[in-house]
Design a protein around this motif. Structure first.
Motif, mmCIF file in Angstrom:
data_model
loop_
_atom_site.group_PDB
_atom_site.id
_atom_site.type_symbol
_atom_site.label_atom_id
_atom_site.label_comp_id
_atom_site.label_asym_id
_atom_site.label_seq_id
_atom_site.Cartn_x
_atom_site.Cartn_y
_atom_site.Cartn_z
ATOM 1 N N UNK A 54 0.826 -1.216 0.000
ATOM 2 C CA UNK A 54 0.000 0.000 0.000
ATOM 3 C C UNK A 54 0.858 1.264 0.000
ATOM 4 N N UNK A 55 2.106 1.156 0.450
ATOM 5 C CA UNK A 55 2.953 2.330 0.612
ATOM 6 C C UNK A 55 4.274 2.234 -0.150
ATOM 7 N N UNK A 56 4.445 1.160 -0.910
ATOM 8 C CA UNK A 56 5.702 0.954 -1.614
ATOM 9 C C UNK A 56 5.800 1.873 -2.825
ATOM 10 N N UNK A 57 7.005 2.360 -3.073
ATOM 11 C CA UNK A 57 7.306 3.205 -4.215
ATOM 12 C C UNK A 57 8.535 2.595 -4.881
ATOM 13 N N UNK A 58 8.540 2.414 -6.204
ATOM 14 C CA UNK A 58 9.709 1.803 -6.862
ATOM 15 C C UNK A 58 11.027 2.522 -6.577
ATOM 16 N N UNK A 59 10.985 3.805 -6.252
ATOM 17 C CA UNK A 59 12.210 4.532 -5.924
ATOM 18 C C UNK A 59 12.904 3.961 -4.688
ATOM 19 N N UNK A 60 12.159 3.252 -3.852
ATOM 20 C CA UNK A 60 12.736 2.659 -2.643
ATOM 21 C C UNK A 60 13.754 1.573 -2.968
ATOM 22 N N UNK A 61 13.694 1.026 -4.183
ATOM 23 C CA UNK A 61 14.608 -0.054 -4.557
ATOM 24 C C UNK A 61 16.053 0.441 -4.624
ATOM 25 N N UNK A 62 16.237 1.735 -4.575
ATOM 26 C CA UNK A 62 17.590 2.298 -4.475
ATOM 27 C C UNK A 62 18.249 1.830 -3.179
#
Length: 148
Positions: free
Chosen positions: A102-110
């Motif tokens: 619900x809160x994941x953003x692909x930018x977090x994969x950094x």
């Protein structure tokens, strides 16, 4: 004179990516570290951050869930004043992978190469209880209904 509401502050917080998240250490000191909210700030002022289980901040929150967040918005063109927001609240540690989505953003994969499946991933959900703001000319304080 500008009078902010919780909703207008939450919208401003969405545009300030990094905040300083402060916790209480085991020795009673204040521990602060930069965290990205990934523009995920709810209308009620709640915000969400990802980290891993092995961090000191997780241990601090398990011991004492009282936290604070400091946001500093940039000055803009044509004399736009910066906005400073200081929040106090309580943090919940969320380990439910379904809630991560619900809160994941692909930018977090950094920071988390395996995405929401990163071993030991934890989401910190900060429930805002009080906000203080300054914009260079105006300041104010909001008590937030903790039942939201």
């Amino acid at each position: 004179m500008v009078q902010y509401t919780l909703a207008s502050l939450a919208e401003k917080m969405q545009h300030i990516d990094f905040a300083m998240l402060s916790t209480h250490t085991e020795e009673g000191h204040i521990g602060a570290r930069p965290m990205s909210n990934n523009q995920d700030v709810a209308h009620g002022g709640d915000s969400y951050y990802f980290t891993t289980e092995d961090t000191l901040m997780v241990k601090d929150i398990e011991r004492d869930p009282r936290v604070s967040l400091s946001f500093h918005g940039k000055s803009g063109l044509f004399g736009q004043r910066p906005l400073f927001i200081a929040l106090e609240g309580r943090a919940d540690l969320v380990r439910d992978r379904e809630r991560f989505a619900e809160h994941w953003n692909p930018d977090l994969e950094r920071w988390f190469a395996k995405g929401a499946d990163t071993p030991g991933l934890v989401m910190i959900h900060v429930h805002a209880e009080r906000a203080h703001y300054w914009d260079g000319e105006n300041e104010g304080e909001l008590e937030i209904d903790v039942m939201h």
